[in-house]
Design an enzyme around this catalytic site. Structure first.
Site, PDB file in Angstrom:
ATOM      1  N   VAL A  32     142.927 101.135  -9.704  1.00  0.00           N
ATOM      2  CA  VAL A  32     141.541 101.344 -11.267  1.00  0.00           C
ATOM      3  C   VAL A  32     140.624 102.758  -9.742  1.00  0.00           C
ATOM      4  O   VAL A  32     140.391 103.611 -10.730  1.00  0.00           O
ATOM      5  CB  VAL A  32     140.833 100.773 -11.313  1.00  0.00           C
ATOM      6  CG1 VAL A  32     141.733 100.110 -12.708  1.00  0.00           C
ATOM      7  CG2 VAL A  32     139.758 100.000 -10.380  1.00  0.00           C
ATOM      8  N   THR A  91     138.198  80.825 -11.882  1.00  0.00           N
ATOM      9  CA  THR A  91     138.873  82.420 -11.580  1.00  0.00           C
ATOM     10  C   THR A  91     139.341  82.483 -10.534  1.00  0.00           C
ATOM     11  O   THR A  91     139.414  81.835  -9.707  1.00  0.00           O
ATOM     12  CB  THR A  91     137.972  83.373 -11.983  1.00  0.00           C
ATOM     13  OG1 THR A  91     137.851  84.064 -10.719  1.00  0.00           O
ATOM     14  CG2 THR A  91     137.583  83.507 -12.372  1.00  0.00           C
ATOM     15  N   SER A 120     144.784  88.602 -14.061  1.00  0.00           N
ATOM     16  CA  SER A 120     144.537  87.261 -13.963  1.00  0.00           C
ATOM     17  C   SER A 120     143.061  87.499 -14.405  1.00  0.00           C
ATOM     18  O   SER A 120     142.389  87.691 -14.642  1.00  0.00           O
ATOM     19  CB  SER A 120     144.814  86.875 -12.891  1.00  0.00           C
ATOM     20  OG  SER A 120     143.877  88.021 -11.773  1.00  0.00           O
ATOM     21  N   SER A 137     127.921  90.871 -11.862  1.00  0.00           N
ATOM     22  CA  SER A 137     127.972  89.730 -11.547  1.00  0.00           C
ATOM     23  C   SER A 137     126.763  89.118 -11.059  1.00  0.00           C
ATOM     24  O   SER A 137     125.768  90.173 -10.916  1.00  0.00           O
ATOM     25  CB  SER A 137     128.515  89.377 -10.356  1.00  0.00           C
ATOM     26  OG  SER A 137     128.683  88.156  -9.625  1.00  0.00           O
ATOM     27  N   TYR A 194     129.886  92.372  -1.709  1.00  0.00           N
ATOM     28  CA  TYR A 194     129.864  92.215  -3.109  1.00  0.00           C
ATOM     29  C   TYR A 194     128.879  92.206  -3.664  1.00  0.00           C
ATOM     30  O   TYR A 194     128.509  93.403  -5.487  1.00  0.00           O
ATOM     31  CB  TYR A 194     130.417  91.009  -3.115  1.00  0.00           C
ATOM     32  CG  TYR A 194     130.687  90.302  -4.135  1.00  0.00           C
ATOM     33  CD1 TYR A 194     131.435  90.986  -5.374  1.00  0.00           C
ATOM     34  CD2 TYR A 194     130.210  89.995  -4.698  1.00  0.00           C
ATOM     35  CE1 TYR A 194     131.630  90.403  -6.348  1.00  0.00           C
ATOM     36  CE2 TYR A 194     130.270  88.925  -6.319  1.00  0.00           C
ATOM     37  CZ  TYR A 194     131.535  89.414  -6.952  1.00  0.00           C
ATOM     38  OH  TYR A 194     131.945  89.058  -8.509  1.00  0.00           O
ATOM     39  N   CYS A 246     137.789  94.642 -15.574  1.00  0.00           N
ATOM     40  CA  CYS A 246     137.041  93.642 -15.436  1.00  0.00           C
ATOM     41  C   CYS A 246     138.492  93.349 -13.856  1.00  0.00           C
ATOM     42  O   CYS A 246     137.825  92.159 -13.150  1.00  0.00           O
ATOM     43  CB  CYS A 246     138.285  92.521 -15.946  1.00  0.00           C
ATOM     44  SG  CYS A 246     137.533  92.191 -17.640  1.00  0.00           S
TER      45      CYS A 246
END
Length: 253
Positions: free
Chosen positions: A58, A194, A15, A146, A159, A84
């Site tokens: 991953v 997204t 996605s 990011s 994050y 990604c």
């Protein structure tokens, strides 16, 4: 790097940014290997492009090594890796009067940072054996950071830490792998259309989008994919993290 017939691995390909990147790479002639924990999202893209798709965590060393070995056995050694895969849940340091969840912090760092490093190390080791092209390149690795790495908001400590790690990884990885002719770069996207961003409430989306200077909208995943192509095409790009954010500087909340 000429993408025609070049094997490219894209993680997080089910996605969002990963799927758009994989689709554009295929349009440019690349051979694809797709990695994601959700095989359903990769199925249509695999049918479209003839890609090999594998379900894999991953950040799991054994599972990733098995998946990577399968890619090499079926498709050969990659020359391009685009990482990604990632998650962006909120995680407070102090939650409802007590300390926030260490388990959740660890989960976010595990997927976003350890997962990125895990596939970087596997791809880099394999790429060292590639024949160099006319520029001496044996491979290109592009990771996804990011803008939260620089301006994490309240509730984004985990994050931001994970993506800050991805950003900080870029230069030392590029320096170490330079002798092998492997370039490393990262993209630090702002707000993109997204599933992660779409999961925000409409109120939050409206407030955050209003802070974007220009263009005053979320980025499109295909615009991230275009940045990937730009990095691949330009051999002078190495060791840098590129903000892709329409001039946005995130506020505290």
């Amino acid at each position: 790097m000429d993408l025609t017939g070049t094997l490219a691995i894209v993680t997080g390909a089910a996605s969002g940014l990963g799927k758009a990147t994989a689709r554009l790479l295929a349009e440019r002639g690349a051979q694809l290997a797709l990695i994601d924990l959700q095989p359903e999202g990769m199925a249509d893209l695999a049918r479209e492009t003839g890609a090999l798709s594998l379900s894999c965590d991953v950040a799991d060393a054994a599972a990733s090594e098995a998946a990577f070995d399968r890619i090499v056995a079926v498709c050969g050694v990659p020359r391009l890796l685009v990482n990604c895969a990632g998650i962006a849940p909120g995680a407070r340091i102090v939650d409802r009067g007590g300390p926030g969840s260490l388990v959740e912090f660890e989960r976010i760092v595990r997927i976003n940072l350890i997962g990125t490093y895990n596939w970087l190390r596997l791809a880099a080791a394999a790429m060292t054996g590639n024949a160099p092209d006319a520029e001496g390149q044996r491979g290109v690795i592009i990771n996804t950071a990011s803008i939260a790495a620089y301006e994490g908001q309240i509730g984004q400590a985990a994050y931001a830490a994970s993506k800050g790690g991805v950003a900080s990884l870029t230069l030392p990885a590029a320096r170490e792998l330079a002798r092998h002719g492997i370039r490393v770069a990262a993209i630090a996207p702002g707000l993109f259309g997204t599933p992660m961003v779409e999961a925000m409430t409409q109120e939050v989306q409206d407030r955050v989008f209003d802070a974007i200077p220009f263009p005053k909208r979320p980025g499109r995943p295909d615009e991230f994919a275009q940045m990937v192509l730009s990095i691949v095409a330009n051999p002078m790009v190495n060791g840098s993290v590129f903000r892709l954010d329409a001039g946005l500087r995130m506020l505290a909340r």
